[in-house]
Design a protein around this motif. Structure first.
Motif, PDB file in Angstrom:
ATOM      1  N   SER A  29      -4.078   0.337  12.338  1.00 46.85           N
ATOM      2  CA  SER A  29      -2.678   0.756  12.401  1.00 46.85           C
ATOM      3  C   SER A  29      -1.763  -0.431  12.702  1.00 46.85           C
ATOM      4  N   VAL A  30      -2.234  -1.395  13.481  1.00 49.10           N
ATOM      5  CA  VAL A  30      -1.450  -2.608  13.728  1.00 49.10           C
ATOM      6  C   VAL A  30      -1.245  -3.376  12.420  1.00 49.10           C
ATOM      7  N   GLU A  31      -2.325  -3.569  11.688  1.00 44.91           N
ATOM      8  CA  GLU A  31      -2.241  -4.330  10.437  1.00 44.91           C
ATOM      9  C   GLU A  31      -1.441  -3.591   9.368  1.00 44.91           C
ATOM     10  N   LEU A  32      -1.609  -2.283   9.292  1.00 41.48           N
ATOM     11  CA  LEU A  32      -0.865  -1.512   8.298  1.00 41.48           C
ATOM     12  C   LEU A  32       0.630  -1.508   8.602  1.00 41.48           C
ATOM     13  N   GLN A  33       0.974  -1.535   9.875  1.00 36.91           N
ATOM     14  CA  GLN A  33       2.386  -1.587  10.244  1.00 36.91           C
ATOM     15  C   GLN A  33       2.978  -2.951   9.894  1.00 36.91           C
ATOM     16  N   LYS A  34       2.185  -4.002   9.962  1.00 41.63           N
ATOM     17  CA  LYS A  34       2.656  -5.326   9.539  1.00 41.63           C
ATOM     18  C   LYS A  34       2.953  -5.318   8.036  1.00 41.63           C
ATOM     19  N   ASP A  35       2.125  -4.597   7.288  1.00 40.63           N
ATOM     20  CA  ASP A  35       2.286  -4.493   5.839  1.00 40.63           C
ATOM     21  C   ASP A  35       3.512  -3.665   5.465  1.00 40.63           C
ATOM     22  N   ASN A  36       3.809  -2.650   6.283  1.00 40.71           N
ATOM     23  CA  ASN A  36       4.915  -1.742   5.981  1.00 40.71           C
ATOM     24  C   ASN A  36       5.627  -1.383   7.291  1.00 40.71           C
ATOM     25  N   PRO A  37       6.817  -1.939   7.519  1.00 43.70           N
ATOM     26  CA  PRO A  37       7.532  -1.672   8.770  1.00 43.70           C
ATOM     27  C   PRO A  37       7.859  -0.192   8.988  1.00 43.70           C
ATOM     28  N   ARG A  38       7.869   0.608   7.933  1.00 48.23           N
ATOM     29  CA  ARG A  38       8.144   2.045   8.072  1.00 48.23           C
ATOM     30  C   ARG A  38       6.887   2.856   8.371  1.00 48.23           C
ATOM     31  N   PHE A  39       5.742   2.192   8.413  1.00 46.93           N
ATOM     32  CA  PHE A  39       4.471   2.840   8.722  1.00 46.93           C
ATOM     33  C   PHE A  39       4.545   3.441  10.123  1.00 46.93           C
ATOM     34  N   LYS A  40       4.066   4.672  10.268  1.00 51.71           N
ATOM     35  CA  LYS A  40       4.096   5.379  11.550  1.00 51.71           C
ATOM     36  C   LYS A  40       2.679   5.459  12.124  1.00 51.71           C
ATOM     37  N   PRO A  41       2.350   4.604  13.103  1.00 52.42           N
ATOM     38  CA  PRO A  41       0.995   4.591  13.664  1.00 52.42           C
ATOM     39  C   PRO A  41       0.569   5.932  14.235  1.00 52.42           C
ATOM     40  N   MET A  97       0.843  -1.179   0.000  1.00 53.82           N
ATOM     41  CA  MET A  97       0.000   0.000   0.000  1.00 53.82           C
ATOM     42  C   MET A  97       0.888   1.242   0.000  1.00 53.82           C
ATOM     43  N   THR A  98       0.326   2.308  -0.475  1.00 46.21           N
ATOM     44  CA  THR A  98       1.072   3.556  -0.540  1.00 46.21           C
ATOM     45  C   THR A  98       0.553   4.557   0.492  1.00 46.21           C
ATOM     46  N   ARG A  99       1.292   5.635   0.629  1.00 47.42           N
ATOM     47  CA  ARG A  99       0.875   6.701   1.541  1.00 47.42           C
ATOM     48  C   ARG A  99      -0.520   7.220   1.170  1.00 47.42           C
ATOM     49  N   LYS A 100      -0.778   7.273  -0.124  1.00 49.41           N
ATOM     50  CA  LYS A 100      -2.089   7.720  -0.614  1.00 49.41           C
ATOM     51  C   LYS A 100      -3.206   6.798  -0.093  1.00 49.41           C
ATOM     52  N   ASP A 101      -2.940   5.504  -0.075  1.00 53.84           N
ATOM     53  CA  ASP A 101      -3.923   4.541   0.440  1.00 53.84           C
ATOM     54  C   ASP A 101      -4.158   4.743   1.933  1.00 53.84           C
ATOM     55  N   TYR A 102      -3.060   4.928   2.683  1.00 54.05           N
ATOM     56  CA  TYR A 102      -3.178   5.157   4.115  1.00 54.05           C
ATOM     57  C   TYR A 102      -3.968   6.431   4.396  1.00 54.05           C
ATOM     58  N   GLN A 103      -3.726   7.464   3.602  1.00 54.83           N
ATOM     59  CA  GLN A 103      -4.432   8.735   3.785  1.00 54.83           C
ATOM     60  C   GLN A 103      -5.918   8.572   3.501  1.00 54.83           C
ATOM     61  N   LEU A 104      -6.254   7.807   2.479  1.00 57.36           N
ATOM     62  CA  LEU A 104      -7.659   7.552   2.150  1.00 57.36           C
ATOM     63  C   LEU A 104      -8.370   6.882   3.321  1.00 57.36           C
ATOM     64  N   ILE A 105      -7.741   5.877   3.902  1.00 50.92           N
ATOM     65  CA  ILE A 105      -8.337   5.180   5.049  1.00 50.92           C
ATOM     66  C   ILE A 105      -8.520   6.150   6.214  1.00 50.92           C
ATOM     67  N   ALA A 106      -7.490   6.931   6.509  1.00 51.86           N
ATOM     68  CA  ALA A 106      -7.566   7.895   7.612  1.00 51.86           C
ATOM     69  C   ALA A 106      -8.663   8.932   7.367  1.00 51.86           C
ATOM     70  N   ASP A 107      -8.796   9.384   6.136  1.00 49.15           N
ATOM     71  CA  ASP A 107      -9.831  10.368   5.805  1.00 49.15           C
ATOM     72  C   ASP A 107     -11.232   9.816   6.058  1.00 49.15           C
ATOM     73  N   VAL A 108     -11.439   8.557   5.730  1.00 43.78           N
ATOM     74  CA  VAL A 108     -12.752   7.936   5.949  1.00 43.78           C
ATOM     75  C   VAL A 108     -13.050   7.841   7.448  1.00 43.78           C
ATOM     76  N   ILE A 109     -12.069   7.441   8.231  1.00 47.70           N
ATOM     77  CA  ILE A 109     -12.261   7.357   9.678  1.00 47.70           C
ATOM     78  C   ILE A 109     -12.534   8.744  10.254  1.00 47.70           C
ATOM     79  N   LYS A 110     -11.777   9.733   9.805  1.00 43.84           N
ATOM     80  CA  LYS A 110     -11.960  11.102  10.296  1.00 43.84           C
ATOM     81  C   LYS A 110     -13.354  11.626   9.940  1.00 43.84           C
ATOM     82  N   ALA A 111     -13.800  11.373   8.721  1.00 41.88           N
ATOM     83  CA  ALA A 111     -15.125  11.832   8.295  1.00 41.88           C
ATOM     84  C   ALA A 111     -16.220  11.139   9.103  1.00 41.88           C
TER      85      ALA A 111
END
Length: 72
Positions: free
Chosen positions: A39-51, A1-15
């Motif tokens: 955030s746990v699962e996304l960090q498993k997908d990308n070790p550089r993911f910042k929860p 997944m890309t940063r764009k994907d992570y942002q999309l997920i965060a935007d939906v939660i925020k909305a």
């Protein structure tokens, strides 16, 4: 997944949180659990993911859930 994907997920939660007028912060226990679990699962997908950045992008204003490192 890309940063764009992570942002999309965060935007939906925020909305979703913004549409919760009964809670001053919009953060119900369910939304909080969803954001933390994602955030746990996304960090498993990308070790550089910042929860902490993800939770902030989700609209988290609660300093008690800055990170989920204790869940890993």
């Amino acid at each position: 997944m890309t940063r764009k994907d992570y942002q999309l997920i965060a935007d939906v939660i925020k909305a979703t949180a913004a549409n919760r007028p009964t809670d001053p912060q919009g953060w119900t226990p369910t939304l909080q659990a969803l954001a933390l679990n994602l955030s746990v699962e996304l960090q498993k997908d990308n070790p550089r993911f910042k929860p902490e950045y993800f939770l902030k992008a989700c609209g988290n204003k609660n300093n008690n859930i800055k990170s989920n490192k204790h869940l890993l």
